[in-house]
Write a protein that holds these residues in place. Structure first.
Motif, PDB file in Angstrom:
ATOM      1  N   ASN A 202       0.805  -1.218   0.000  1.00 37.34           N
ATOM      2  CA  ASN A 202       0.000   0.000   0.000  1.00 37.34           C
ATOM      3  C   ASN A 202       0.844   1.277   0.000  1.00 37.34           C
ATOM      4  O   ASN A 202       0.304   2.386  -0.026  1.00 37.34           O
ATOM      5  CB  ASN A 202      -0.922   0.025   1.227  1.00 37.34           C
ATOM      6  CG  ASN A 202      -2.021  -1.018   1.137  1.00 37.34           C
ATOM      7  OD1 ASN A 202      -2.268  -1.566   0.061  1.00 37.34           O
ATOM      8  ND2 ASN A 202      -2.669  -1.304   2.251  1.00 37.34           N
TER       9      ASN A 202
ATOM     10  N   LYS B 258       2.976   4.070  -1.600  1.00 35.78           N
ATOM     11  CA  LYS B 258       2.956   4.659  -2.939  1.00 35.78           C
ATOM     12  C   LYS B 258       4.284   5.337  -3.254  1.00 35.78           C
ATOM     13  O   LYS B 258       4.806   6.114  -2.450  1.00 35.78           O
ATOM     14  CB  LYS B 258       1.830   5.690  -3.043  1.00 35.78           C
ATOM     15  CG  LYS B 258       1.727   6.367  -4.406  1.00 35.78           C
ATOM     16  CD  LYS B 258       0.623   7.414  -4.415  1.00 35.78           C
ATOM     17  CE  LYS B 258       0.545   8.134  -5.759  1.00 35.78           C
ATOM     18  NZ  LYS B 258      -0.500   9.186  -5.755  1.00 35.78           N
TER      19      LYS B 258
ATOM     20  N   GLY C 113       6.164  10.591 -10.402  1.00 35.45           N
ATOM     21  CA  GLY C 113       6.215   9.147 -10.215  1.00 35.45           C
ATOM     22  C   GLY C 113       7.190   8.436 -11.125  1.00 35.45           C
ATOM     23  O   GLY C 113       7.232   7.201 -11.135  1.00 35.45           O
TER      24      GLY C 113
ATOM     25  N   TYR D 131       8.563   7.882  -0.716  1.00 33.36           N
ATOM     26  CA  TYR D 131       7.386   7.017  -0.648  1.00 33.36           C
ATOM     27  C   TYR D 131       6.349   7.605   0.308  1.00 33.36           C
ATOM     28  O   TYR D 131       6.691   8.093   1.389  1.00 33.36           O
ATOM     29  CB  TYR D 131       7.781   5.615  -0.177  1.00 33.36           C
ATOM     30  CG  TYR D 131       8.733   4.929  -1.125  1.00 33.36           C
ATOM     31  CD1 TYR D 131       8.256   4.160  -2.183  1.00 33.36           C
ATOM     32  CD2 TYR D 131      10.110   5.078  -0.979  1.00 33.36           C
ATOM     33  CE1 TYR D 131       9.129   3.545  -3.072  1.00 33.36           C
ATOM     34  CE2 TYR D 131      10.988   4.471  -1.863  1.00 33.36           C
ATOM     35  CZ  TYR D 131      10.491   3.704  -2.905  1.00 33.36           C
ATOM     36  OH  TYR D 131      11.364   3.103  -3.793  1.00 33.36           O
TER      37      TYR D 131
END
Length: 401
Positions: free
Chosen positions: A33, A35, A90, A392
């Motif tokens: 979970n 990211k 990203g 993150y």
């Protein structure tokens, strides 16, 4: 005085028990979970007379506003610079990342305290801005006598690294066991731990007997030394989690029986923090869990090690260790020693786009972000390979089920 202190401690514990809620199953951090927000590269300054980021030491701290990073350059120099953090997306490819720019150039730390450095402290191992001052944890790379007590310096005005007064050395009761990361304690645990900050460390450097042989956790109370007129003294620490060579996290440090999957003689920890998922999370590296280790051995690739190392050079990886906070602040057995509390989860750390080994980490609690410095990622030439910063976003409590 002792009676009053014990009475106060009892009051703290009773209040904490009354107002704490049991931790529901499944609320722990799930790495899937997490990211990936992106990353940035570090400046390439081969002609800088003070330092550069080749062979970076790994220690760094994010500024309070999240817009810059204080970071140590080449291990040889132990100089601190402040970099502007560029916009990150990203994207994972180094070529697509923006490069950080200097906000403040390199400034060597230990030259500023040469007259006070009787214990020959020479490695920066952790940093954090606390109330506008830069706390710097440090230790001697090779403390053969295991007798160093100096742990901390304070840059009073980090906005001016070169001219800042450097206070210290300060000491802590935990010595080398406390000279790594510095992280905030969330409000819901401050009463139970009687502290707003924590420190920790592990056996990252030679002379294992002086260090915590497994990630430690000590409370850390810096407020008594924030006055800029104070130049030495003790920073109060209390043990929560700690190991030793006599009581390591695992007895078979060289994994001779091939059953040690938790901590070996080569394991290192770089950052520890209490997450929104109510856990103490530590990130570092480990090795030798599959094929074992040796001391000054020839590895399978023919390389002769200078100290402990895995038989197989590929048997090395990023690793994590997680303790539930309820277990640390309310042990099942009141007599449980700090070295008997094992992590509830641990293993290989697999995160998106994290390809190399971690050499440093920092938890930005204000934004719930984990910054990891990845080694040898940005190749400039055959002899110059710079680390890369990966960022993150950790999940909040409600989405980590």
């Amino acid at each position: 005085m002792n009676f009053k202190r014990r009475t106060l401690n009892v009051v703290f514990i009773v209040i904490t028990l009354l107002f704490s809620t049991p931790k529901a199953l499944g609320q722990g951090l799930i790495w899937e979970n997490v990211k990936y927000l992106g990353g940035f590269t570090l400046p390439h300054v081969p002609d800088d007379p003070i330092s550069n980021f080749s062979y970076a030491a790994g220690a760094f701290a994010i500024s309070e506003d999240g817009n810059s990073v204080f970071i140590v350059g080449h291990t040889r120099d132990q100089a601190i610079a402040e970099l502007n953090i560029p916009e990150f997306t990203g994207r994972s490819n180094i070529k697509d990342m923006k490069r950080a720019s200097f906000k403040q150039g390199f400034s060597k730390l230990f030259t500023k305290v040469r007259d006070r450095n009787s214990q020959k402290i020479n490695r920066i191992t952790g940093m954090k801005i606390i109330e506008g001052q830069l706390f710097v944890n440090a230790m001697t790379y090779y403390d053969g006598g295991s007798d160093n007590t100096h742990t901390t310096l304070i840059l009073r005005t980090p906005d001016d690294l070169e001219a800042s007064k450097v206070a210290g050395f300060f000491e802590t009761r935990g010595a080398a066991h406390t000279t790594g990361w510095i992280s905030p304690v969330p409000k819901q645990y401050q009463m139970a731990l009687k502290s707003e900050y924590l420190v920790g460390n592990a056996s990252n450097f030679p002379i294992t007997s002086r260090s915590s042989v497994g990630p430690s956790l000590f409370t850390f109370n810096p407020f008594g030394v924030l006055d800029k007129s104070i130049n030495s003294g003790m920073i109060i620490t209390e043990t929560v989690l700690d190991f030793s060579l006599k009581h390591p996290m695992h007895a078979d440090l060289y994994n001779e029986k091939k059953s040690n999957d938790i901590w070996t003689i080569t394991s290192k920890a770089f950052v520890g923090f209490i997450s929104q998922t109510e856990e103490y999370i530590v990130v570092g590296t480990s090795a030798g869990h599959k094929r074992g280790l040796g001391y000054k051995i020839k590895q399978l690739n023919g390389r002769l090690c200078g100290g402990p190392c895995p038989l197989d050079p590929k048997d090395e990886y990023n690793y994590f260790w997680i303790w539930e906070m309820d277990r640390l602040i309310k042990p099942d057995d009141a007599m449980t020693s700090s070295h008997n509390i094992q992590p509830s989860r641990y293993g290989n750390l697999t995160l998106p786009h994290l390809n190399g080994l971690v050499i440093g980490g920092y938890f930005d609690s204000a934004r719930n972000r984990l910054y990891l410095l990845e080694s040898n990622a940005d190749r400039k030439s055959k002899y110059v390979i710079l680390p890369v910063m990966r960022i993150y976003q950790l999940p909040p409590l409600q989405s980590a089920k």
